[in-house]
Design an enzyme around this catalytic site. Structure first.
Site, PDB file in Angstrom:
ATOM      1  N   GLY A  66       0.874  -1.167   0.000  1.00  0.00           N
ATOM      2  CA  GLY A  66       0.000   0.000   0.000  1.00  0.00           C
ATOM      3  C   GLY A  66       0.916   1.223   0.000  1.00  0.00           C
ATOM      4  N   ALA A  67       0.652   2.162  -0.912  1.00  0.00           N
ATOM      5  CA  ALA A  67       1.611   3.250  -1.155  1.00  0.00           C
ATOM      6  C   ALA A  67       2.000   4.035   0.108  1.00  0.00           C
ATOM      7  CB  ALA A  67       1.063   4.163  -2.242  1.00  0.00           C
TER       8      ALA A  67
ATOM      9  N   ASP B  87      -1.184   4.941  -6.359  1.00  0.00           N
ATOM     10  CA  ASP B  87       0.247   4.736  -6.101  1.00  0.00           C
ATOM     11  C   ASP B  87       1.082   5.893  -6.622  1.00  0.00           C
ATOM     12  OD1 ASP B  87      -0.978   1.875  -6.077  1.00  0.00           O
ATOM     13  OD2 ASP B  87       0.908   1.826  -4.956  1.00  0.00           O
TER      14      ASP B  87
ATOM     15  N   LYS C  99      -3.528  -0.108  -8.524  1.00  0.00           N
ATOM     16  CA  LYS C  99      -3.496  -1.562  -8.711  1.00  0.00           C
ATOM     17  C   LYS C  99      -4.095  -1.986 -10.051  1.00  0.00           C
ATOM     18  CE  LYS C  99      -2.012  -4.058  -6.672  1.00  0.00           C
ATOM     19  NZ  LYS C  99      -0.637  -4.549  -7.050  1.00  0.00           N
TER      20      LYS C  99
HETATM   21  O1  MRU Z   1       0.845  -3.884  -4.815  1.00  0.00           O
HETATM   22  P1  MRU Z   1       0.157  -3.208  -3.677  1.00  0.00           P
HETATM   23  O2  MRU Z   1      -0.702  -4.111  -2.871  1.00  0.00           O
HETATM   24  O3  MRU Z   1       1.118  -2.409  -2.819  1.00  0.00           O
HETATM   25  O4  MRU Z   1      -0.807  -2.156  -4.381  1.00  0.00           O
HETATM   26  C1  MRU Z   1      -1.539  -1.281  -3.574  1.00  0.00           C
HETATM   27  C2  MRU Z   1      -2.486  -0.439  -4.312  1.00  0.00           C
HETATM   28  O5  MRU Z   1      -2.529  -0.422  -5.529  1.00  0.00           O
HETATM   29  C3  MRU Z   1      -3.337   0.479  -3.501  1.00  0.00           C
HETATM   30  O6  MRU Z   1      -4.577   0.670  -4.114  1.00  0.00           O
HETATM   31  C4  MRU Z   1      -2.624   1.824  -3.406  1.00  0.00           C
HETATM   32  O7  MRU Z   1      -1.321   1.660  -2.929  1.00  0.00           O
HETATM   33  C5  MRU Z   1      -3.339   2.757  -2.531  1.00  0.00           C
HETATM   34  S1  MRU Z   1      -3.133   2.338  -0.806  1.00  0.00           S
HETATM   35  C6  MRU Z   1      -3.978   3.485   0.056  1.00  0.00           C
END
Ligand code: MRU
Length: 360
Positions: free
Chosen positions: A68-69, A251, A262
């Site tokens: 999660g970013a 992200d 994602k």
């Molecule tokens: O690969 P990940 O699980 O780190 O991807 C996360 C996402 O795409 C989330 O939607 C994004 O980071 C937003 S988290 C608030």
């Protein structure tokens, strides 16, 4: 006391009301160690990992044990602090520490939060100071700000959520992904707390199932009415259940509003256009990259093909086949109705409005 010893408060005791609803904190600093809950094992197992070695934190980020970013941005800050303690860096970012910061920066390429937070650490005045102490204090501030931003996002987002709204979301954007509370999920949580009686459809989010494993887990603990769907059911769900809005996280958001999130998010943005459903991005300013002119400037992480051909150790595709495994895609700005940030709601035209709001 040497510069490899943290001299400030021992623990980061910040809480995002997570424990009140039975959710663990995603990341903590305890007695000179970083502690996280291993998100790859959830919801089956709640296992905590701890380390004082920044290389472990890099591995946790790469393997999505923390993900999660905003959460990986916070983890990067604590990893930088661990590296500075290990190298006993004092008064400057010496060569060894520079090398470690590069390793941390290179763990995952798409989420800009890591890069934004490492540049923030690089701007600190560390003359005459233990760099480890300065970094860990800043990491605490970053964690606290991210939690605060999520709560503000939730409050600003309220005006976009009608009573009894049917909301669809993708991937996982809750407390575990953000330091606490959540961005898109924070908006949903705030709407529920404001008595709006929302109903949520959560995409399972192939291939690593962040939606099925984590969003469903958090929504259940929060007591929010939801149904889990496979990603490819989003079209029929929009039609049959009259989805009022889609909200997802981000992200990396370019200065024109193009948004990486994602894999599968782009498809949703197109479906929203077809069904005339507002498509919102909820994200803190740490997820914006004003140096990226458009989505073309956003690097897209490609993951190990095994993540597509297997779930955990179980193979689900033939051996020796070719796989394309992008972890993210870019939703074009024209498909986005608004951004909900801790600084307010940003509406089109995004060129100009994003810089004005985020640059503030
Ligand atoms: O690969 P990940 O699980 O780190 O991807 C996360 C996402 O795409 C989330 O939607 C994004 O980071 C937003 S988290 C608030």
């Amino acid at each position: 006391m040497t510069s490899s010893t943290y001299q400030g408060s021992k623990n980061n005791t910040l809480r995002a009301d997570s424990q009140a609803v039975g959710l663990p904190d995603p990341i903590r600093w305890e007695n000179g160690e970083v502690a996280i809950i291993d998100q790859t094992l959830l919801p089956m197992e709640e296992k905590f990992l701890r380390s004082r070695n920044y290389r472990d934190v890099c591995e946790w980020i790469e393997s999505l044990r923390i993900r999660g970013a905003p959460a990986i941005g916070i983890a990067a800050a604590y990893a930088a602090a661990l590296a500075a303690f290990e190298f006993e860096s004092h008064g400057e970012i010496d060569e060894k520490l520079k090398g470690a910061l590069k390793e941390i920066n290179d763990t995952r390429p798409t989420a800009v939060n890591i890069r934004n937070i490492l540049s923030r650490l690089g701007r600190l005045d560390i003359r005459g100071e233990s760099v480890g102490n300065a970094f860990v204090e800043e990491a605490h501030r970053i964690l606290s700000e991210e939690i605060d931003s999520c709560k503000k996002i939730g409050r600003f987002g309220l005006e976009l959520v009608p009573e009894h709204a049917v909301i669809l979301t993708h991937c996982h954007t809750g407390g575990l992904a953000t330091g606490g509370y959540g961005t898109a999920l924070g908006m949903i949580r705030a709407a529920q707390e404001a008595g709006k009686n929302v109903k949520v459809f959560a995409d399972e989010t192939r291939p690593l199932l962040q939606g099925a494993r984590l969003t469903a887990w958090e929504l259940k603990k929060l007591g929010i009415d939801f149904r889990l769907i496979v990603d490819s059911a989003s079209g029929i769900t929009m039609k049959k259940f009259k989805v009022d809005l889609v909200v997802v996280g981000a992200d990396r958001i370019a200065s024109n509003g193009d948004t990486a999130n994602k894999i599968g998010t782009y498809n949703l943005s197109v479906l929203c256009k077809e069904h005339k459903i507002p498509f919102y991005i909820a994200a803190p300013s740490s997820s914006f990259d004003l140096s990226a002119k458009s989505g073309e400037d956003i690097p897209i992480e490609e993951r190990n093909p095994d993540e597509v051909t297997h779930f955990r150790d179980c193979r689900s595709a033939p051996e020796n086949i070719s796989v394309y495994a992008p972890a993210f895609d870019v939703s074009p700005a024209e498909n986005i109705a608004a951004f909900i940030t801790e600084k307010g709601i940003i509406r089109p035209p995004f060129v100009g409005n994003i810089a004005k709001t985020i640059g503030r």
